[in-house]
Design an enzyme around this catalytic site. Structure first.
Site, PDB file in Angstrom:
ATOM      1  N   TYR A  14       1.027  -1.139   0.092  1.00 10.52           N
ATOM      2  CA  TYR A  14      -0.041  -0.079   0.104  1.00 10.52           C
ATOM      3  C   TYR A  14       0.935   1.528   0.054  1.00 10.52           C
ATOM      4  CZ  TYR A  14      -3.441  -3.413   0.989  1.00 10.52           C
ATOM      5  OH  TYR A  14      -3.991  -4.592   1.534  1.00 10.52           O
ATOM      6  N   TYR A 141     -13.710  -6.916   5.127  1.00  5.89           N
ATOM      7  CA  TYR A 141     -12.243  -7.242   4.106  1.00  5.89           C
ATOM      8  C   TYR A 141     -12.177  -8.555   4.386  1.00  5.89           C
ATOM      9  CZ  TYR A 141      -7.675  -6.757   3.748  1.00  5.89           C
ATOM     10  OH  TYR A 141      -6.367  -7.738   2.509  1.00  5.89           O
ATOM     11  N   ASP A 242     -14.098 -16.110   8.661  1.00  6.37           N
ATOM     12  CA  ASP A 242     -12.778 -16.070   8.534  1.00  6.37           C
ATOM     13  C   ASP A 242     -13.008 -15.371   9.383  1.00  6.37           C
ATOM     14  OD1 ASP A 242     -10.577 -14.597   7.292  1.00  6.37           O
ATOM     15  OD2 ASP A 242     -11.875 -13.132   6.422  1.00  6.37           O
ATOM     16  N   LYS A 271      -3.022 -16.883   9.503  1.00  4.83           N
ATOM     17  CA  LYS A 271      -1.817 -15.702   9.779  1.00  4.83           C
ATOM     18  C   LYS A 271      -1.529 -16.530  10.859  1.00  4.83           C
ATOM     19  CE  LYS A 271      -4.535 -11.134   8.779  1.00  4.83           C
ATOM     20  NZ  LYS A 271      -3.187 -10.778   8.492  1.00  4.83           N
TER      21      LYS A 271
END
Length: 427
Positions: A14, A141, A242, A271
């Protein structure tokens, strides 16, 4: 370290090649501390994007990595299996909701989401139905790959640029009631209305349980999730959770869905699965879903990453899950949560603060103005901490082994940032 080469040629997440942000050179990391090339030490408040839950250079994880590297680093998973994959799968099933009995090992969180969506589509194809849509939430997200982006809020997210290129799915209003507030069924009304209207073309519901992460760090009422499960059961629609950011204790439960005492049909994890050592994810599902998928025209699930079941990653993940199974994280997370509850409310006296919220080892300060990333990052480094805010959100997801003095230092650094106009983009 050749930082000029980095600035000229390496594209960081980003960031712009036209005006690269400053990057800080890390030469080593230990426990909760990042060591910079110039000798400065930073208390990590991010767990390296929420993954290094046990801290850095953990002896058990180092040992697992070293021992496995002496045997084999990688073999293809097609037609071959190995003990590390069996070990991590056994440990994962022991921790996961007990209806989940089949595991698909993948490369990253985004890929785990892609896998879950493909599972749902193949499930309905095998049942002779075309169900091309997913119902999800605004402010959600789910990753940066295309299918994952398509179920990420197209209007309020970093992916709004791609609107029109992605498949268009169904977005319900995200919950507004916070974790500890009194429940009101009005909070589920829009979701229910969209389910009632579109259920015949919905393959699955996908959402982040209890905590919406990169879409806003929103912490919502568990009853919302309970009602979603009830509606999915009513209409026979699959529920994908998720848990990539919330899994393995981050919210104070092993998985965030436990706050609502429900089970998903499909669950994505990643993660923290390897304790932040390397990329690995998994998509878990029930025997019913798996057998239905494989009973269809294809006769199998149509997906197979090159590095699926990587032995190094699986070995480290097994060691990480062993640490989770020891349950020390429960007290560690409670300690962090109690410190957030003590320290964060005091920040509301600052004019810049719109809201503070916390759950488990997640602490969030929402501001009235967007942060100036370059300036506030430099401020945090000067204060000896590593916090990476975005938009109007300064948040912490520290390693579970963080001590009170570490949490206090993180919050103090945020407080000082709130006092500096330069840290924020002014209207």
């Amino acid at each position: 370290m050749d930082l000029e080469f980095d600035r000229q040629h390496i594209w960081h997440p980003y960031t712009s090649t036209l005006n690269p942000l400053t990057c800080y050179p890390v030469v080593s990391a230990h426990d909760v501390t990042l060591h910079l090339e110039d000798g400065r030490e930073l208390i990590d408040g991010m767990s390296s994007w929420w993954s290094a839950i046990h801290g850095y250079n953990h002896p058990k994880l180092n040992q697992a990595l070293t021992e496995q590297s002496e045997k084999m680093a990688h073999v293809m998973f097609g037609g071959i299996t190995h003990q590390p994959a069996i070990d991590v799968s056994k440990r994962l099933l022991a921790l996961a909701p007990d209806n989940l009995q089949h595991i698909f090992l993948a490369d990253s969180g985004s890929v785990a989401v892609e896998v879950s969506l493909k599972m749902a589509l193949q499930y309905w194809h095998a049942k002779g139905e075309s169900r091309p849509k997913f119902l999800t939430l605004s402010h959600g997200y789910h990753g940066d790959t295309f299918a994952a982006m398509s179920v990420t809020d197209p209007n309020n997210s970093m992916h709004s640029l791609y609107k029109g290129f992605l498949p268009e799915h169904i977005f319900a209003k995200s919950p507004t009631l916070g974790f500890g507030e009194q429940w009101d069924d009005a909070d589920i009304a829009d979701f229910k209305a969209k389910m009632d209207l579109h259920h015949r073309k919905i393959a699955a519901v996908i959402l982040e349980p209890i905590v919406q992460g990169a879409g806003g760090m929103r912490i919502y009422h568990p009853m919302f999730l309970s009602r979603v499960r009830e509606l999915c059961d009513q209409y026979g629609i699959l529920l994908i959770l998720d848990e990539i950011a919330t899994g393995f204790g981050r919210t104070g439960k092993r998985f965030a869905c436990e706050h609502a005492d429900i089970q998903p049909d499909i669950m994505c994890v990643g993660k923290a699965l390897t304790g932040g050592y390397m990329t690995l994810s998994a998509t878990l599902t029930s025997k019913h879903v798996a057998d239905t998928v494989c009973g269809g025209e294809a006769g199998c699930f149509m997906h197979g990453p090159t590095f699926m079941g990587n032995p190094l990653a699986c070995a480290v993940a097994s060691a990480s899950l062993d640490l989770i199974a020891e349950n020390h994280w429960q007290q560690q997370v409670r300690s962090i949560e109690s410190l957030f509850a003590k320290l964060l409310p005091a920040l509301t006296r600052h004019q810049q603060v719109k809201d503070v919220r916390w759950l488990g080892a997640i602490g969030v300060v929402e501001t009235n103005n967007p942060v100036n990333v370059e300036v506030i990052q430099q401020h945090f480094v000067e204060q000896g901490v590593w916090i990476r805010p975005f938009g109007k959100l300064i948040y912490m997801m520290p390693p579970y082994i963080s001590q009170p003095e570490h949490i206090e230092a993180l919050v103090k650094a945020i407080e000082l940032a709130l006092e500096s106009e330069a840290c924020f983009i002014q209207d």
